[in-house]
Design an enzyme around this catalytic site. Structure first.
Site, PDB file in Angstrom:
ATOM      1  CG  ASP A  11     -51.994 -31.946  -0.286  1.00 35.53           C
ATOM      2  OD1 ASP A  11     -51.321 -31.648  -1.476  1.00 35.53           O
ATOM      3  OD2 ASP A  11     -51.154 -32.090   0.697  1.00 35.53           O
ATOM      4  CD  GLU A  21     -45.749 -31.789  -1.175  1.00 37.28           C
ATOM      5  OE1 GLU A  21     -44.451 -31.751  -0.839  1.00 37.28           O
ATOM      6  OE2 GLU A  21     -46.235 -30.786  -0.715  1.00 37.28           O
ATOM      7  CD  GLU A  22     -48.041 -28.634   1.720  1.00 38.31           C
ATOM      8  OE1 GLU A  22     -47.057 -29.122   2.508  1.00 38.31           O
ATOM      9  OE2 GLU A  22     -48.012 -27.785   0.863  1.00 38.31           O
ATOM     10  CG  HIS A  38     -46.268 -23.956   4.143  1.00 42.44           C
ATOM     11  ND1 HIS A  38     -46.168 -25.062   4.817  1.00 42.44           N
ATOM     12  CD2 HIS A  38     -46.477 -24.035   2.805  1.00 42.44           C
ATOM     13  CE1 HIS A  38     -46.239 -26.250   3.957  1.00 42.44           C
ATOM     14  NE2 HIS A  38     -46.281 -25.465   2.735  1.00 42.44           N
TER      15      HIS A  38
END
Length: 395
Positions: free
Chosen positions: A85, A143-144, A368
């Site tokens: 993702d 996962e995020e 990020h």
């Protein structure tokens, strides 16, 4: 086939597939999808895996994929995981293969993880006759975003029969050519909280007629800083961060309520529970002292990833055999969260960080970040480890 011939053949195959890995990584980077929305990504992975042949490919959840490669000899089952993702970030890298999906970006390296595991699968299929046991390729969604795809996949049975699992993550703050793989704790427990302070609103010129939730909330925030300073031992690392403080609609109105939110990171489960207990004690005590009330919601997120000692030892041996003793960097556990813990809580696991920083430090940005990128040379090291791990770990 002798060990020498096998090694020589693998090295040749790795060189041949690396071009595909770069192509796949750039495709995923250009076509990112958010957590639980990896429709096209998972379909691409499904079709690519299927095209290799000799792999049983399934969809345990809507946007995840699992491939099973059974060797010609009996043995254990090794799982290898990649997350797929992306993040809700607008990309600013200027790359020719930058995101074509507005407001969505692969800003954490999951595009590289997926590409490396596909490359490993393509090569290991060709070495099926040399494999003992089974290799399970886990392409994980979400996962995020809590509660995380790993937990969902475990519930779907992807670890049934698995003896051990490994995972890789690229890191833009670690030099390319280096690997981090701490024994024991790798990442932190990752939790969040929401607090609502309920007072009594009114005009700012008559504060005596109100119960001011803003001033009460400020005291709550200030007192929560004492949890780490005075309730957690100096050698027991933890973090309490208030990141949201919302309330009020006008300059001359004291609101009825405000909301406070943030995150908590810890390593030890006892410390984790102590923090939750102390947080609510503080909120309760401060609000009661000022005749206000409260709502407290604490959400336990991803657990701490713990590297199994024996499996980590075997991976360390592999890294030193394939590269050198100097390849491994000793680093403390990271405060980041990682839902690989849902896998490693069930079976012996080893999570490894692969350095992906550019030699030109001006190109390195944190995960990020809208300008995050990785040195694609790092993918070759990760690819080699994923390909050679089964021959080291499967008995």
């Amino acid at each position: 086939m002798t060990e020498f011939r096998l090694k020589s053949n693998m090295d040749s195959l790795i060189t041949g597939v690396f071009e595909d890995v770069i192509k796949w990584r750039r495709y995923f980077h250009q076509n990112p999808e958010l957590s639980y929305e990896e429709i096209k990504t998972s379909q691409y992975v499904f079709e690519t895996l299927t095209s290799f042949g000799n792999i049983e490919v399934t969809r345990p959840t809507k946007t995840s994929v699992v491939g099973r490669l059974k060797g010609s000899q009996p043995g254990e089952v090794l799982a290898m995981r990649a997350d797929m993702d992306a993040l809700p970030i607008t990309e600013e890298t200027g790359l020719p293969f930058a995101s074509s999906n507005s407001g969505v970006m692969h800003a954490c390296g999951h595009d590289g993880h997926t590409a490396m595991l596909l490359g490993a699968a393509k090569i290991l299929v060709q070495l099926k006759d040399e494999i003992k046991g089974e290799i399970r390729f886990i392409f994980q969604h979400a996962e995020e975003l809590f509660p995380g795809g790993a937990q969902e996949m475990v519930k779907a049975g992807v670890l049934d029969g698995v003896d051990k699992i490994i995972g890789l993550h690229v890191f833009s703050n670690i030099p390319t050519g280096k690997v981090i793989m701490p024994y024991g704790t790798f990442s932190a427990n990752s939790d969040v909280f929401d607090i609502k302070i309920i007072g009594k609103g009114g005009h700012s010129s008559q504060p005596e007629e109100t119960i001011d939730p803003i001033s009460i909330g400020a005291q709550v925030v200030n007192n929560m800083q004492h949890i780490i300073a005075r309730n957690v031992a100096p050698l027991e690392q933890a973090v309490v961060s208030v990141t949201e403080f919302n309330g009020g609609t006008a300059k001359n109105i004291i609101p009825d309520s405000i909301k406070i939110g943030g995150g908590v990171r810890s390593f030890d489960q006892g410390v984790r529970e102590k923090i939750v207990h102390r947080m609510e004690e503080i909120v309760k005590g401060v609000t009661e002292a000022h005749k206000a009330s409260y709502e407290f919601d604490y959400i336990y997120g991803y657990g701490s990833v713990m590297n199994n000692h024996k499996l980590t030892e075997e991976m360390e041996e592999l890294i030193k055999e394939e590269f050198s003793d100097e390849t491994i960097m000793i680093v403390p556990p990271m405060m980041g969260g990682e839902d690989f813990s849902a896998f490693s809580d069930k079976v012996a696991g080893c999570f490894i960080g692969v350095g992906a920083a550019f030699a030109d430090d001006g190109r390195n940005f944190p995960h990020h970040h809208p300008r995050f990128d990785i040195d694609e040379k790092s993918l070759e090291m990760g690819l080699k480890l994923l390909i050679k791990a089964p021959f080291k770990l499967l008995n």
